[in-house]
Design a protein around this motif. Structure first.
Motif, PDB file in Angstrom:
ATOM      1  N   LEU A   1     -25.873  28.763  15.604  1.00 14.73           N
ATOM      2  CA  LEU A   1     -26.199  30.403  15.636  1.00 14.73           C
ATOM      3  C   LEU A   1     -25.774  30.803  14.350  1.00 14.73           C
TER       4      LEU A   1
ATOM      5  N   GLY B   1     -19.358  25.273  18.906  1.00 13.99           N
ATOM      6  CA  GLY B   1     -18.240  26.550  18.663  1.00 13.99           C
ATOM      7  C   GLY B   1     -17.222  26.194  17.900  1.00 13.99           C
TER       8      GLY B   1
ATOM      9  N   THR C   1     -17.210  26.618  12.060  1.00 14.93           N
ATOM     10  CA  THR C   1     -17.729  27.961  11.664  1.00 14.93           C
ATOM     11  C   THR C   1     -17.961  27.763  10.060  1.00 14.93           C
TER      12      THR C   1
ATOM     13  N   SER D   1     -18.336  33.777  17.034  1.00 14.61           N
ATOM     14  CA  SER D   1     -17.884  32.996  18.233  1.00 14.61           C
ATOM     15  C   SER D   1     -19.098  32.803  19.193  1.00 14.61           C
ATOM     16  N   ARG D   2     -18.805  31.920  20.150  1.00  5.59           N
ATOM     17  CA  ARG D   2     -20.180  31.742  21.069  1.00  5.59           C
ATOM     18  C   ARG D   2     -19.707  31.611  22.661  1.00  5.59           C
TER      19      ARG D   2
ATOM     20  N   ASN E   1     -21.599  29.378  25.201  1.00  6.26           N
ATOM     21  CA  ASN E   1     -22.695  28.660  25.916  1.00  6.26           C
ATOM     22  C   ASN E   1     -23.255  28.853  27.480  1.00  6.26           C
TER      23      ASN E   1
ATOM     24  N   ALA F   1     -23.889  34.607  21.551  1.00  3.34           N
ATOM     25  CA  ALA F   1     -22.857  34.475  20.409  1.00  3.34           C
ATOM     26  C   ALA F   1     -22.679  35.861  19.982  1.00  3.34           C
TER      27      ALA F   1
ATOM     28  N   CYS G   1     -29.387  37.773  14.062  1.00  7.36           N
ATOM     29  CA  CYS G   1     -29.079  36.588  14.486  1.00  7.36           C
ATOM     30  C   CYS G   1     -30.070  35.468  14.428  1.00  7.36           C
TER      31      CYS G   1
END
Length: 125
Positions: A33, A54, A57, A70-71, A73, A78, A95
């Motif tokens: 994402l 996650g 990055t 950040s995310r 799930n 996100a 996004c």
């Protein structure tokens, strides 16, 4: 598939804002994402990306150290925490989801299969 970006608004220079991206219609945990942004009269540019787990990055040079992606799930969501905001951060933030995470191509808009509608962030000086 739907990506819903939210959380934009007006903030003063130096302030903070947290954007959210809620996903539906896809297996969210299988997608990287990313956040992109587009300022008036400019091309859409890469901001940050997070891999499916996650743990991985990456950020653009202009946002590294100020923004955190950040995310969650479990919530199919996100986030982009933005701090020390500057007037040049003013843009519509989008996004986007990509089933394949690659540092070589992460900045390429054409690599992303799904896009949200955007949320406007305005930073006043």
């Amino acid at each position: 598939v739907q990506l819903q970006a939210s959380g934009g608004g007006l903030v003063h220079t130096g302030g903070s804002l947290k954007l959210s991206c809620a996903a539906s219609g896809l297996t969210f945990s299988q997608y990287a994402l990313a956040w992109f942004r587009q300022a008036p009269g400019k091309e859409r540019e890469f901001v940050a990306i997070i891999d499916w787990s996650g743990w991985g990055t990456s950020y653009s040079d202009s946002t590294r150290g100020r923004f955190t992606i950040s995310r969650d799930n479990a919530k199919n969501s996100a986030y982009l925490q933005m701090s020390s905001l500057k007037p040049e951060d003013t843009a519509v933030y989008y996004c986007a989801a990509n089933q394949f995470f690659s540092r070589a191509t992460m900045m390429n808009r054409q690599e992303y299969q799904y896009w949200g509608q955007g949320t406007l962030v305005t930073v006043s000086s």
